[in-house]
Write a protein that holds these residues in place. Sequence first.
Motif, PDB file in Angstrom:
ATOM      1  N   ASN A 246       0.887  -1.267  -0.209  1.00 36.76           N
ATOM      2  CA  ASN A 246      -0.119  -0.191   0.161  1.00 36.76           C
ATOM      3  C   ASN A 246       1.058   1.243  -0.011  1.00 36.76           C
ATOM      4  O   ASN A 246       0.684   1.966  -0.693  1.00 36.76           O
ATOM      5  CB  ASN A 246      -1.060  -0.117   1.293  1.00 36.76           C
ATOM      6  CG  ASN A 246      -1.919  -1.120   1.017  1.00 36.76           C
ATOM      7  OD1 ASN A 246      -2.351  -1.470   0.013  1.00 36.76           O
ATOM      8  ND2 ASN A 246      -2.517  -1.468   2.301  1.00 36.76           N
TER       9      ASN A 246
ATOM     10  N   VAL B 264       2.361   1.753  -3.284  1.00 35.65           N
ATOM     11  CA  VAL B 264       1.442   2.130  -4.333  1.00 35.65           C
ATOM     12  C   VAL B 264       1.256   3.703  -4.198  1.00 35.65           C
ATOM     13  O   VAL B 264       1.149   4.596  -5.176  1.00 35.65           O
ATOM     14  CB  VAL B 264       0.115   1.485  -4.428  1.00 35.65           C
ATOM     15  CG1 VAL B 264      -0.848   1.975  -5.430  1.00 35.65           C
ATOM     16  CG2 VAL B 264       0.525  -0.027  -4.977  1.00 35.65           C
TER      17      VAL B 264
ATOM     18  N   GLU C  55       1.230  -6.586  -9.111  1.00 36.07           N
ATOM     19  CA  GLU C  55       0.202  -6.082  -8.551  1.00 36.07           C
ATOM     20  C   GLU C  55       0.550  -4.448  -8.306  1.00 36.07           C
ATOM     21  O   GLU C  55      -0.274  -3.594  -8.498  1.00 36.07           O
ATOM     22  CB  GLU C  55       0.300  -6.664  -7.118  1.00 36.07           C
ATOM     23  CG  GLU C  55      -0.862  -6.093  -6.189  1.00 36.07           C
ATOM     24  CD  GLU C  55      -0.707  -6.564  -4.790  1.00 36.07           C
ATOM     25  OE1 GLU C  55      -0.398  -7.704  -4.446  1.00 36.07           O
ATOM     26  OE2 GLU C  55      -1.430  -5.929  -3.891  1.00 36.07           O
TER      27      GLU C  55
ATOM     28  N   GLU D 143       0.051  -2.703 -11.337  1.00 34.55           N
ATOM     29  CA  GLU D 143      -1.487  -2.556 -11.665  1.00 34.55           C
ATOM     30  C   GLU D 143      -2.255  -1.430 -10.835  1.00 34.55           C
ATOM     31  O   GLU D 143      -2.895  -0.624 -11.402  1.00 34.55           O
ATOM     32  CB  GLU D 143      -2.084  -3.884 -11.546  1.00 34.55           C
ATOM     33  CG  GLU D 143      -1.728  -4.742 -13.075  1.00 34.55           C
ATOM     34  CD  GLU D 143      -2.144  -6.250 -12.893  1.00 34.55           C
ATOM     35  OE1 GLU D 143      -3.267  -6.584 -11.971  1.00 34.55           O
ATOM     36  OE2 GLU D 143      -1.597  -7.086 -13.358  1.00 34.55           O
ATOM     37  N   ARG D 144      -2.110  -1.624  -9.477  1.00 31.32           N
ATOM     38  CA  ARG D 144      -2.529  -0.739  -8.590  1.00 31.32           C
ATOM     39  C   ARG D 144      -2.325   0.721  -8.846  1.00 31.32           C
ATOM     40  O   ARG D 144      -2.833   1.622  -8.534  1.00 31.32           O
ATOM     41  CB  ARG D 144      -2.427  -1.305  -7.173  1.00 31.32           C
ATOM     42  CG  ARG D 144      -3.203  -2.614  -6.967  1.00 31.32           C
ATOM     43  CD  ARG D 144      -3.002  -3.192  -5.563  1.00 31.32           C
ATOM     44  NE  ARG D 144      -3.271  -1.942  -4.469  1.00 31.32           N
ATOM     45  CZ  ARG D 144      -2.759  -1.948  -3.212  1.00 31.32           C
ATOM     46  NH1 ARG D 144      -2.283  -3.132  -2.817  1.00 31.32           N
ATOM     47  NH2 ARG D 144      -3.068  -0.944  -2.480  1.00 31.32           N
TER      48      ARG D 144
END
Lengths: 312, 117, 222
Positions: A266, A269, A297, A300-301
């Motif tokens: 998190n 990102v 991931e 993409e995020r």
Amino acid sequence: MIETKTPSKLEKILSSGHMAVTSECGPPRGSNPEAVTKKAELIRNHVDAINITDNQTAVTRLCSLASCIHLKMMGIEPTLQMVTRDRNRIALQSDILGAASFDIHNILCLSGDHQSFGDCPTGQNVFDLDSMQLIQTVRLMRDEGKFLGGDGIDRPPQLFVGAAANPFADPFEIRVPRLAKKVAAGVEFIQTQCIYNLDKFELWMKQVRDRGLHEKVYILAGVTPLKSAGMAKYMKNRVPGMDVPDEVVHRMSGVSKEKQAEEGINICVESIQRLKEIEGVRGFHIMAIEWEQKVPEIVERSGLFPRPKIEM
Amino acid sequence: MRLQYPEAIRIIRVPCTGKVDILHILKSFEKGADGVYIVGCLEGDCRFDNGNLRARKRVQQAQALLDKIGIGGERVQMYNLSSGEGPLFAEIAAEMTAKIKEMGPNPLKEALKKQAA
Amino acid sequence: MIVAEKKPIEEIIEEIKDYKKILIAGCNECVTVCEAGGKKEVGVLASALRMYFINNGKKMEIDEVTLERQCDHEYLEEIRNQIGQYDAVVSLACGVGVQFMAEKYRRIPIYPGVNTSFMGVTEERGVWTERCQGCGQCILARTASICPISRCAKRLLNGPCGGSTNGKCEISKDLDCAWQLIIDRLKELNRLDDYEKLLPIKDWSTERAGGPRKVVREDVRL
């Protein structure tokens, strides 16, 4: 910005104004190529190029050039990392030609961690050139088709030339002048040290823009997802030149152990989202240390997927 | 005060323990001394600032060397006391004598005797 | 000066144990200043060796001499008449002196009594640090009079690397980052702009890399 000078896909993506995404793989401490190819397979659709580290932290590993060739044979674009610690100018130029013979088109010029950190602390070091002089060397070989000795090169290398920058190392006041010096040496793209202190990075980028350097070099912001609170503390306290603010450590240790990995992703990102907004940041270098499976991931995020298709 | 101290002790006066060199200590052993100790002023009370601290360093150097060559570093010691501490002086003398007696004579003397024989 | 450290006495004993008569030769120059091989150290080593060999039941004669220098003919000549009586010499001069004595006295083994370390300064009593590696092409004019070749662990001509932290080198918290020192001094001299001048690729042929070096001065040669 800059016309492309090489067949590098990374250069094409950057010059056409896309945000670039690169990542890196460390070669194994052995000769099994799968250790590289498997990691590369996990991320090949989510990144534009993959750096192969060159005996990182001065620990002897499968060589960067051979690993890059494995990637090349898979149809993946490699970035050859090259440190000046282990090779003199003869070996450096020779390996550059070796890379060129396999049509490797990206190189990252580094000095390299001191050998005292690695598995051969009693070994000799070379440092015939430093990272800036290696940049100059590659540019000379590419642009003028000449060796350092002055002779001409048959089929000169076509390498897009990169270097590292650490906005957080000391002394802070010369961090931007140091980048200017690398630009003057001829560097074309920069991959930064992992960024956790975004405020300080923004300040650095402002100074970079004040000098117009963001117009002269593509800056890829480096990020590394934290796996655990322990890793955050280790990076903060033990890794030279790393700046991990307390709030990041607190955020990681503020969630339960099972949730820390997710929290690390998190943070990564969110960092990318914020870094994207900074003028002059032209892409990202995602260093997921032995955690390559998380790169898709993160990409993409962060809204960086799909990767642009470039006609080669 | 007429305090007694063991008669095996020979006193060599120096203006300051800072004057004592590691060579003086080594030569004493070469000439057959069984032990050597330096009695200096209290640390912090040196008239020449750090003479007694230098002496302590030299004692440590001598100890390390004597250990390495098999004579025994324990045979050299450093003590600090003030000039008013006569009884302590006598006490140290007794302590040092006892220590050296326990260690036995300087091994060089025995070795030289064997060599001569 | 040339800074050296005393070799462990065990190592010296191992080298000379089979001889009967030894000369310990000190040097009055650099090794005296760095307390490794002057008259004092000659005395200490000779005394300790004498005691060691007596204690181990071995007859060994050990004499002492300290020359003004061991890197010049005239001082080495001073022992020409006496050196023949020794089985070997332990020289407490730097590696230069050991070799020069060996060149002059070809039939006598000369053993080193110190480890020659570097060219440096006495930073404080008992602390010596490196300042020069004799690269043969001084760049101090370009680096605020602080040498990155001898003081940066990576010899970076365009440093600092990313490992510089709080003014210290990445390899040790006890080691100043040479490039931090250079930058600090450039600031003091009001010349920080000079930092951005790239130092060119160095010609290392005047350094060790170019093979053993030689300086010839025809204007002073006899």
